[in-house]
Design an enzyme around this catalytic site. Sequence first.
Site, PDB file in Angstrom:
ATOM      1  N   ASP A   1      -6.459  15.818 -13.383  1.00 21.54           N
ATOM      2  CA  ASP A   1      -7.890  15.685 -13.174  1.00 21.54           C
ATOM      3  C   ASP A   1      -8.657  15.553 -14.486  1.00 21.54           C
ATOM      4  OD1 ASP A   1     -10.429  16.304 -11.330  1.00 21.54           O
ATOM      5  OD2 ASP A   1     -10.573  17.553 -13.118  1.00 21.54           O
TER       6      ASP A   1
ATOM      7  N   THR B   1     -12.466  14.916 -10.006  1.00 16.13           N
ATOM      8  CA  THR B   1     -11.695  13.672  -9.951  1.00 16.13           C
ATOM      9  C   THR B   1     -10.542  13.806  -8.955  1.00 16.13           C
ATOM     10  OG1 THR B   1     -12.230  13.321 -12.284  1.00 16.13           O
ATOM     11  CG2 THR B   1     -10.511  11.945 -11.336  1.00 16.13           C
ATOM     12  N   ASP B   2      -9.845  14.932  -9.000  1.00 18.35           N
ATOM     13  CA  ASP B   2      -8.753  15.163  -8.050  1.00 18.35           C
ATOM     14  C   ASP B   2      -9.264  15.193  -6.615  1.00 18.35           C
ATOM     15  OD1 ASP B   2      -6.241  15.177  -9.167  1.00 18.35           O
ATOM     16  OD2 ASP B   2      -6.332  17.263  -9.813  1.00 18.35           O
ATOM     17  N   LEU B   3     -10.363  15.912  -6.396  1.00 15.62           N
ATOM     18  CA  LEU B   3     -10.888  16.031  -5.038  1.00 15.62           C
ATOM     19  C   LEU B   3     -11.410  14.694  -4.519  1.00 15.62           C
ATOM     20  CD1 LEU B   3     -12.719  19.470  -5.248  1.00 15.62           C
ATOM     21  CD2 LEU B   3     -10.560  18.950  -4.122  1.00 15.62           C
TER      22      LEU B   3
END
Length: 473
Positions: free
Chosen positions: A194, A222-224
Site C-alpha cells: 500500500d 490504496t490497498d482498500l
Amino acid sequence: MLRAGLGRRSGCCGGLWRSSGGRSARARSAASASPSPGSGSGARTGAAPPAGPSNVKPLDGVKILDLTRVLAGPFATMNLGDLGAEVIKVERPGAGDDTRAWGPPFAGTESVYFLSVNRNKKSIAINMKDSKGIKLIKELAAASDVFVENFVPGKLAEMGLGYEDIKKIAPHIVYCSITGYGQTGPLVQRGGYDSIAAAVSGLMHITGHEDGEPVRSGVAMTDLATGLYTYGAIMAGLLQRYKTGRGLHIDCNLLSTQAFKTKDGYIVVGAGNDHQFVTLCKILNLPEVNKDSRYKTNTLRVQNRKELIDILSTRFSEKATIEWLQLFEGSGVPYGPINNMQQVFSDPQVLEGSIYIIQKLPSLLQAEQTKFSQPFFIGEVLLSSNHLGDPPLDLLQQVLHNGLVMEMNHPTAGKIAVPGPGVRYSGFAVSHPKPPPLVGQHTVEILKSMLGYEDDAIEELLHTGAVAQHEVR
C-alpha cells in the site's frame, strides 16, 4: 433481468450463479414478493432474517478460489463472501497468510489484522512447492467460478498456474490478478504494498502540510481502494461470463512499509515478512540488526519499533535515493521513491499503463471513512481501544445501528467483533458471518466436498506433506 436462480448457459462450462436448489416458479415468485427484512440495529449477529427464499444472496453457489494474502485481495474476497460466495482460501501449511503474524494487537493468539479481513472463508493448507499441491489447485480451479491471486507477475505461470494454464482446464474461469504495477511495463517484477503505491503515485506528496514532509495516510487507502476495485471487477467478470459463456483475465494493480529520508529525498520500503526483513538488512549492510534477537519476528519488531526505525533512518540518510533504488532493484523487497506529481507522470510505468491520479481521492475517502470500514483502524478501536482512546458514544451508536459491527465466535480467540460491510440491501441481510479460519482448518472438508477425494487419498496427501489439516480443539 437476472433472476435469483440464474444458471449456467447451456453448452458452457461456466455460468454466473448456479441454480438456487431447483425451486419451483411458485416459490421464486413468492420469494420476489416477500417483504424485505428490516434493517434492525445492533451488531449483525442477531439481526438476520431466517434462511430461505427471503434471504437468497446474490452470490449463493459461486465458488471463489482465493490465493491472495495481506489486505487488498483478502478484503475483496471477504466482500464476495459476505454476498454468499463460498471462498476457499489457499494458504501455505504452518505459517499461512503473512498477516497472521502481524501485530500487536492480537485477540488471544490471533492477529487482529488477519481477523478483520478474513471472515466467511474456508482455509485449505496446500504446499505449492509440491507437484501434488499444484495438481490440487488445478482441480480446485476447475471446480470454481473465480480464481484470485496476488503473486508477482509470472510467478504462478512458472508453476503452471498462470491464466493461460488455468484457462485450458477451466475456460469458464474469471481469473483476477492483483499486482503492484500491472502485468506489463518496466516495473512489473517489483512487489507492491500500500505505502509503496501511495509513495510512487504521489499520494504521500500531496498529504500533510504544504511545506512539511510527506505523510502516509493513517489507513491503507490504496490497498482498500484496490480491494474494492477488485470486488467490483470480479462481479463485472461474472456478468460478462453470463453474456459470453467465457471466462476472462482481470488485472487490478496498486500503482508493510515505512518512509525514510535519504540524502536527497525519500524512499518507502516494505518488509512484510521475516524473509524480506533479512534481505533488507543485507541490502543496508546491517548484519548486527539481522542477528539482534529484538528484531527476529514481526511482533518483536513492532515492540521495538522506535529503536529499529532510528537505526534504519540513520543508514538510509547516508545515500541518495537513486543509489538506494539501484540496490533494492530485483531484491524482492517492495520499495519506491516518494514522487511529486511531476515525477509521477514522468515515471515509465505510469506512462506505459496510462494511469491517471484522482487528486480528490484522499479527501473523499477521509469523509467516507466509516463506510469504507478500514479493517486495522476500526478493528483496533473495537478490540484494543485502550491505547487509541474510546470512540465517541454517538459514533458507536450509529455504527451499531448501521450494522457495521459483526460478532462471531472464533475457535481460539473466542468472541470477536470485526467491521462489517458498509452496505445494506433490502432483499437480504449480510449476517451470521463465519469466523476467520485457522490455517488448513477446512482442508479435509474441501477435498471431500469439492473434489470428491476418498479418505485413503486424503491420508496420503497429509502423510506426504502436500496438504495440512488444522485440528480445532
